[in-house]
Design a protein around this motif. Structure first.
Motif, mmCIF file in Angstrom:
data_model
loop_
_atom_site.group_PDB
_atom_site.id
_atom_site.type_symbol
_atom_site.label_atom_id
_atom_site.label_comp_id
_atom_site.label_asym_id
_atom_site.label_seq_id
_atom_site.Cartn_x
_atom_site.Cartn_y
_atom_site.Cartn_z
ATOM 1 N N UNK A 310 0.827 -1.211 0.000
ATOM 2 C CA UNK A 310 0.000 0.000 0.000
ATOM 3 C C UNK A 310 0.860 1.260 0.000
ATOM 4 N N UNK A 311 2.020 1.179 0.643
ATOM 5 C CA UNK A 311 2.901 2.348 0.729
ATOM 6 C C UNK A 311 3.646 2.623 -0.574
ATOM 7 N N UNK A 312 4.036 1.552 -1.294
ATOM 8 C CA UNK A 312 4.974 1.745 -2.405
ATOM 9 C C UNK A 312 4.478 1.304 -3.783
ATOM 10 N N UNK A 313 3.421 0.514 -3.870
ATOM 11 C CA UNK A 313 3.081 -0.099 -5.156
ATOM 12 C C UNK A 313 1.760 0.383 -5.741
ATOM 13 N N UNK A 314 1.167 1.418 -5.167
ATOM 14 C CA UNK A 314 -0.054 2.029 -5.731
ATOM 15 C C UNK A 314 -1.110 0.957 -5.993
ATOM 16 N N UNK A 315 -1.495 0.246 -4.949
ATOM 17 C CA UNK A 315 -2.374 -0.914 -5.072
ATOM 18 C C UNK A 315 -3.778 -0.501 -5.499
ATOM 19 N N UNK A 316 -4.289 -1.247 -6.468
ATOM 20 C CA UNK A 316 -5.680 -1.078 -6.907
ATOM 21 C C UNK A 316 -6.590 -2.063 -6.184
ATOM 22 N N UNK A 317 -6.257 -3.344 -6.285
ATOM 23 C CA UNK A 317 -7.025 -4.394 -5.607
ATOM 24 C C UNK A 317 -6.085 -5.490 -5.112
ATOM 25 N N UNK A 318 -6.493 -6.160 -4.031
ATOM 26 C CA UNK A 318 -5.771 -7.321 -3.518
ATOM 27 C C UNK A 318 -6.487 -8.584 -3.976
ATOM 28 N N UNK A 319 -5.696 -9.623 -4.290
ATOM 29 C CA UNK A 319 -6.292 -10.877 -4.728
ATOM 30 C C UNK A 319 -5.855 -12.029 -3.833
ATOM 31 N N UNK A 320 -5.172 -12.998 -4.389
ATOM 32 C CA UNK A 320 -4.807 -14.205 -3.659
ATOM 33 C C UNK A 320 -3.645 -13.964 -2.698
ATOM 34 N N UNK A 321 -3.589 -14.800 -1.673
ATOM 35 C CA UNK A 321 -2.432 -14.806 -0.778
ATOM 36 C C UNK A 321 -2.091 -16.253 -0.442
ATOM 37 N N UNK A 322 -0.801 -16.513 -0.275
ATOM 38 C CA UNK A 322 -0.380 -17.870 0.071
ATOM 39 C C UNK A 322 0.995 -17.837 0.714
ATOM 40 N N UNK A 323 1.408 -18.983 1.223
ATOM 41 C CA UNK A 323 2.732 -19.086 1.836
ATOM 42 C C UNK A 323 3.427 -20.325 1.305
ATOM 43 N N UNK A 324 4.715 -20.394 1.557
ATOM 44 C CA UNK A 324 5.480 -21.532 1.078
ATOM 45 C C UNK A 324 6.619 -21.826 2.048
ATOM 46 N N UNK A 325 7.204 -22.995 1.881
ATOM 47 C CA UNK A 325 8.279 -23.427 2.766
ATOM 48 C C UNK A 325 9.380 -24.091 1.960
ATOM 49 N N UNK A 326 10.608 -23.867 2.357
ATOM 50 C CA UNK A 326 11.735 -24.559 1.746
ATOM 51 C C UNK A 326 12.817 -24.735 2.798
ATOM 52 N N UNK A 327 13.824 -25.543 2.446
ATOM 53 C CA UNK A 327 14.889 -25.875 3.387
ATOM 54 C C UNK A 327 16.212 -25.312 2.892
ATOM 55 N N UNK A 328 17.039 -24.904 3.830
ATOM 56 C CA UNK A 328 18.321 -24.281 3.527
ATOM 57 C C UNK A 328 19.431 -25.138 4.122
ATOM 58 N N UNK A 329 20.389 -25.530 3.298
ATOM 59 C CA UNK A 329 21.484 -26.378 3.753
ATOM 60 C C UNK A 329 22.553 -25.542 4.445
ATOM 61 N N UNK A 330 23.484 -26.230 5.073
ATOM 62 C CA UNK A 330 24.542 -25.545 5.819
ATOM 63 C C UNK A 330 25.369 -24.631 4.931
ATOM 64 N N UNK A 331 25.668 -25.088 3.708
ATOM 65 C CA UNK A 331 26.528 -24.288 2.825
ATOM 66 C C UNK A 331 25.766 -23.615 1.684
ATOM 67 N N UNK A 332 24.408 -23.709 1.740
ATOM 68 C CA UNK A 332 23.502 -23.048 0.794
ATOM 69 C C UNK A 332 23.430 -23.720 -0.575
ATOM 70 N N UNK A 333 24.144 -24.811 -0.772
ATOM 71 C CA UNK A 333 24.051 -25.578 -2.007
ATOM 72 C C UNK A 333 23.152 -26.780 -1.757
ATOM 73 N N UNK A 334 22.216 -27.083 -2.663
ATOM 74 C CA UNK A 334 21.302 -28.212 -2.440
ATOM 75 C C UNK A 334 22.030 -29.547 -2.287
#
Length: 500
Positions: A310-334
């Motif tokens: 709302x502050x920066x993107x000049x929003x007209x309408x809001x639609x879908x929302x969702x979340x996601x999950x992933x895992x991060x290794x010790x050295x960042x390489x899969x």
């Protein structure tokens, strides 16, 4: 509306497994990694069986931002420092080849998946991160990556400098993968949904056991379940941590200026667009945190993203929302390859660090080559058995101290409020000597569960934004009624009868 934009399209459904089978390769996990692996193997004449616990594409793949890019945050200068030039070049090259593969398959099968070349841009408003972006730009030069440091991005978001990597891409993942699923079936591959894998046994062949006691015997198994449901004493639980992030979709009064953006400051913000129902829809992501570990009470990542938009993107309408999950290794390489030396014909692909669109392609090709005994230049880089003294040891100690802390403090962290709950809120209470979680739904019905995670026994914490019990140790998540949502756990939380 809590729904991902990618799952508003129709995806073919499949029956659950109701008999025991024998095949060449069993693949567990119906996301992009499992599907692409099944496609490549079946294309090469290998018999495959693909099993998915729920519905295909309804896990992390259906909840991505779907950037197809080799720009994975601030990574290349760090990789150069810890792995050297040759390995860092291999990492970059593998990601570029992944982008090219998706492009070629899209063209070959004429897939209408909005594959679109876009620049990927990192930006910062921090003096400290300004220096990091400059160092990252120097790393790009060493790697011959086509890029530029620029002073401006086309938003009113405060920023000091940006780093643009040219000719990256974005696409609609489910529209792309719907076609790949059809190709697997055409190649003779078998797909089963609503089939939970619970264990692996080793005899002459490898036996995959399911929750309904139907077994699949095969020469090889690929575990592509985001976090390996089976670890086989490989201790992935101690070598990765789970992280959640959130996405809002919106329309704006502004025309989208092109490009895919990622703020390297905290909290991170991700911006890209997609065409949806003849509209240009912006995807605003961010608010990452370790799963089950919340910095403040009543935290609401969606509200915080909405405030930013709302502050920066000049929003007209809001639609879908969702979340996601992933895992991060010790050295960042899969971790991509054999589970461990004891079980060389069980393979894993995990720890994509939220860059799964390209890493899944890398994994599918690498695992296919390993199973078919073909050379692959990236085998050593991604092998799960690697363990580097720097920076892994400090991270290993830090991460496992954190897991131990969450295991212990979670057991003690009780909320001693009275049982009078507001609708759609939860508390923890002691009941008959055990810790339980109590949630009251919008109809004032109470749902009580034992909040001990059924994976390795850590104590789940309440996620108010998503109405779920989340494990802070290894990322298993459960609905308010105890039903598994995602993660390595294979059993639901135990329901508690408050009358007893």
């Amino acid at each position: 509306m809590t729904q991902t934009i990618w799952l508003t399209t129709n995806i073919k459904s499949f029956d659950s497994l109701n008999e025991s089978l024998e095949t060449d390769v069993t693949i567990v996990g119906g996301g992009i990694t499992g599907i692409l692996s099944a496609y490549l193997l079946s294309k090469n004449g290998i018999r495959v069986v693909l099993l998915e616990r729920g519905r295909l594409l309804h896990g992390t793949t259906g909840h991505t931002t779907a950037k197809v890019t080799a720009q994975h945050g601030l990574i290349y200068n760090e990789l150069l420092e810890h792995f050297g030039l040759e390995n860092t070049q291999k990492y970059y090259k593998s990601q570029v080849e992944a982008i090219q593969f998706i492009k070629e398959i899209t063209e070959q099968y004429q897939i209408a998946c909005q594959f679109d070349q876009q620049d990927a841009i990192l930006y910062t408003n921090s003096d400290q991160n300004y220096k990091k972006l400059e160092d990252e730009a120097k790393a790009y030069q060493q790697l011959n990556i086509s890029a530029d440091l620029v002073k401006e991005i086309p938003f009113e978001i405060p920023h000091k400098v940006a780093l643009s990597m040219y000719q990256q891409a974005q696409f609609h993942p489910t529209e792309f993968l719907k076609v790949i699923i059809d190709k697997i079936v055409e190649n003779g591959g078998k797909i089963y949904e609503n089939t939970t894998a619970v264990d692996i046994d080793y005899q002459n062949k490898v036996t995959l056991r399911t929750a309904r006691d139907h077994n699949v015997l095969s020469d090889n198994i690929i575990v592509a379940t985001q976090f390996p449901f089976y670890e086989g004493q490989a201790f992935y639980s101690t070598r990765m941590y789970p992280s959640r992030s959130y996405v809002l979709s919106l329309t704006s009064n502004q025309e989208y200026p092109g490009g895919m953006y990622l703020d390297v400051d905290q909290p991170k913000r991700s911006i890209r667009y997609v065409k949806h129902k003849n509209e240009t829809v912006w995807l605003l992501g961010g608010e990452s945190h370790k799963t089950g570990q919340y910095q403040k009470e009543n935290t609401n990542p969606y509200r915080d993203l909405q405030s930013f938009g709302s502050q920066y993107l000049d929003v007209k309408d809001w639609y879908y929302q969702w979340s996601t999950q992933d895992y991060i290794t010790l050295d960042k390489i899969p971790y991509i390859g054999s589970l461990n030396k004891r079980h060389p014909n069980v393979y894993v692909a995990t720890g994509f660090r939220k860059w799964g669109m390209t890493n899944s392609v890398v994994a599918a090709h690498l695992l296919t080559d390993l199973i078919m005994n073909r050379d692959n230049p990236y085998k050593d880089l991604y092998q799960p058995q690697r363990f580097h003294a720097d920076p892994d040891v400090k991270k290993f100690i830090s991460f496992n101290s954190n897991v131990t802390k969450e295991f212990v403090t979670g057991k003690l962290g009780l909320n001693n409020e009275p049982d009078q709950l507001d609708p759609e809120t939860a508390i923890k209470k002691k009941h008959n000597g055990q810790i339980i979680g109590i949630y009251k739904d919008e109809h004032n019905q109470v749902h009580s569960v034992d909040t001990t995670c059924t994976h390795l026994g850590c104590e789940c914490n309440w996620n108010q934004a998503e109405k779920s019990w989340d494990c802070p140790c290894h990322g298993s998540r459960f609905s308010y009624d105890g039903t598994i949502i995602e993660g390595p756990a294979t059993k639901h939380l135990k329901k508690i009868d408050l009358e007893n």
